[in-house]
Motif scaffolding. Structure first.
Motif, PDB file in Angstrom:
ATOM      1  N   GLY A  73     140.244  29.805 118.304  1.00  0.00           N
ATOM      2  CA  GLY A  73     139.151  30.468 117.768  1.00  0.00           C
ATOM      3  C   GLY A  73     138.506  29.654 116.434  1.00  0.00           C
ATOM      4  O   GLY A  73     137.438  29.500 116.049  1.00  0.00           O
ATOM      5  N   LEU A  74     139.441  29.453 115.693  1.00  0.00           N
ATOM      6  CA  LEU A  74     139.109  29.075 114.245  1.00  0.00           C
ATOM      7  C   LEU A  74     138.683  27.665 114.032  1.00  0.00           C
ATOM      8  O   LEU A  74     137.818  27.143 113.590  1.00  0.00           O
ATOM      9  CB  LEU A  74     140.448  29.445 113.186  1.00  0.00           C
ATOM     10  CG  LEU A  74     140.865  30.656 112.736  1.00  0.00           C
ATOM     11  CD1 LEU A  74     142.124  30.687 112.191  1.00  0.00           C
ATOM     12  CD2 LEU A  74     139.766  31.088 111.764  1.00  0.00           C
ATOM     13  N   PHE A  75     139.196  27.044 115.302  1.00  0.00           N
ATOM     14  CA  PHE A  75     138.907  25.354 115.332  1.00  0.00           C
ATOM     15  C   PHE A  75     137.483  25.536 115.753  1.00  0.00           C
ATOM     16  O   PHE A  75     136.720  24.683 115.444  1.00  0.00           O
ATOM     17  CB  PHE A  75     139.736  24.923 116.462  1.00  0.00           C
ATOM     18  CG  PHE A  75     139.191  23.891 117.270  1.00  0.00           C
ATOM     19  CD1 PHE A  75     139.346  22.648 116.475  1.00  0.00           C
ATOM     20  CD2 PHE A  75     138.825  23.840 118.327  1.00  0.00           C
ATOM     21  CE1 PHE A  75     138.994  21.288 117.065  1.00  0.00           C
ATOM     22  CE2 PHE A  75     138.194  22.491 118.968  1.00  0.00           C
ATOM     23  CZ  PHE A  75     138.204  21.303 118.247  1.00  0.00           C
ATOM     24  N   GLY A  76     137.093  26.311 116.874  1.00  0.00           N
ATOM     25  CA  GLY A  76     135.726  26.328 117.506  1.00  0.00           C
ATOM     26  C   GLY A  76     134.692  26.736 116.410  1.00  0.00           C
ATOM     27  O   GLY A  76     133.789  26.053 116.214  1.00  0.00           O
ATOM     28  N   ALA A  77     135.127  27.922 115.602  1.00  0.00           N
ATOM     29  CA  ALA A  77     134.126  28.330 114.864  1.00  0.00           C
ATOM     30  C   ALA A  77     133.900  27.348 113.468  1.00  0.00           C
ATOM     31  O   ALA A  77     132.884  26.803 113.112  1.00  0.00           O
ATOM     32  CB  ALA A  77     134.681  29.499 114.030  1.00  0.00           C
ATOM     33  N   GLY A  78     135.150  26.681 112.958  1.00  0.00           N
ATOM     34  CA  GLY A  78     134.888  25.440 112.064  1.00  0.00           C
ATOM     35  C   GLY A  78     134.113  24.342 112.554  1.00  0.00           C
ATOM     36  O   GLY A  78     133.424  23.810 111.789  1.00  0.00           O
ATOM     37  N   GLY A  79     134.524  24.020 113.937  1.00  0.00           N
ATOM     38  CA  GLY A  79     133.937  22.688 114.479  1.00  0.00           C
ATOM     39  C   GLY A  79     132.391  22.866 114.549  1.00  0.00           C
ATOM     40  O   GLY A  79     131.758  22.101 114.135  1.00  0.00           O
ATOM     41  N   MET A  80     132.049  24.295 114.933  1.00  0.00           N
ATOM     42  CA  MET A  80     130.632  24.551 114.975  1.00  0.00           C
ATOM     43  C   MET A  80     129.906  24.305 113.472  1.00  0.00           C
ATOM     44  O   MET A  80     128.884  23.888 113.656  1.00  0.00           O
ATOM     45  CB  MET A  80     130.432  25.942 115.835  1.00  0.00           C
ATOM     46  CG  MET A  80     128.990  26.138 115.796  1.00  0.00           C
ATOM     47  SD  MET A  80     128.256  25.162 116.975  1.00  0.00           S
ATOM     48  CE  MET A  80     128.417  25.463 118.530  1.00  0.00           C
TER      49      MET A  80
END
Lengths: 122, 132
Positions: free
Chosen positions: A15-22
């Motif tokens: 989730g943190l990866f997805g949020a940070g990537g976005m």
């Protein structure tokens, strides 16, 4: 009711990866341009864009605090996750140590940012 | 203990043999630049907390040719991250059905890139307004 299965912590990191990537995909290039190129060279933006007074005012504002924390923390959680999972690709069979190093540095950076932002006051 | 030494194929440069994997390794490595940039900002935040002199020192460091060169590299790398992030999105997100039809990959990628463009312009506009 206990199911004997340990709940995975993967969704949190993902989730943190997805949020940070976005977040970095949406704002990253313009942020780099503003803070690292336009302001230092005095291009386009007013000369005092990142003056001490202006930055303090921004960092003391609750929205400003949230934005600064989101940029630093989410960018690093995104990068930590991607780098950790890429280690396998370059032949490093990552274990607990690598995991601690990757996610640990993102965690420490998050804590430091939060502490500094709180110490700057409101 | 046996003295078996089974053959383990080397992983050296496996990805260099296929353009698909070369691209994959390049877009994965953009994370290094995102991390480096975030660390520079973290240093800036810490310097801000240390007072005006420390903050000015950080601002001056940003004017050095080394810093400017690094930021140009970050800009290119993170722009590529933006492009690949939305390029891959059709296969990383669950299918979206609109009007009984699955939204095509080019629509998802295109909307993402458009959103990034709008976000960038809004950010620049806000910074401009705050700076005046």
């Amino acid at each position: 009711m206990k199911s004997g299965l340990k709940r995975s912590n993967a969704p949190i990191f993902w989730g943190l990866f997805g949020a940070g990537g976005m977040f970095s995909a949406l704002f990253g290039p313009m942020l780099v341009f503003i803070t690292g190129i336009a302001v230092p060279l005095g291009l386009m933006l007013p000369a005092n864009t990142m003056s001490y007074a202006k930055m303090m005012a921004f960092a003391q504002n609750i929205i400003g605090k949230g934005f600064i924390l989101a940029v630093i923390a989410l960018f690093l959680w995104f990068a930590a996750h991607r780098i950790f999972h890429s280690l396998h690709e370059i032949g490093i069979h990552a274990g607990v140590g690598a995991k601690l190093l990757c996610y640990g540095s993102a965690f420490i950076a998050t804590v430091i940012s939060a502490v500094v932002l709180l110490s700057l006051g409101f | 203990m046996s003295k078996r030494r089974p053959y383990v194929r080397s992983m050296d440069g496996w990805w260099k043999k296929n353009p698909y994997f070369i691209e994959y390794m390049i877009h994965e490595s953009t994370a290094l630049f995102v991390a480096a940039y975030a660390f520079i900002l973290l240093v800036g935040l810490v310097r801000l907390g240390q007072g005006e002199a420390a903050w000015s020192g950080w601002l001056d460091a940003l004017k050095s040719p080394l810093s400017l060169t690094c930021h140009v590299v970050f800009l290119v790398a993170i722009l590529y991250h933006t492009y690949t992030w939305f390029k891959i999105m059709p296969i990383t997100m669950p299918p979206i059905i609109v009007g009984g039809k699955r939204v095509g990959p080019e629509v998802i990628t295109g909307s993402g890139l458009l959103a990034a463009l709008v976000a960038s312009l809004v950010l620049l506009g806000l910074v401009w307004r705050l700076a005046l």
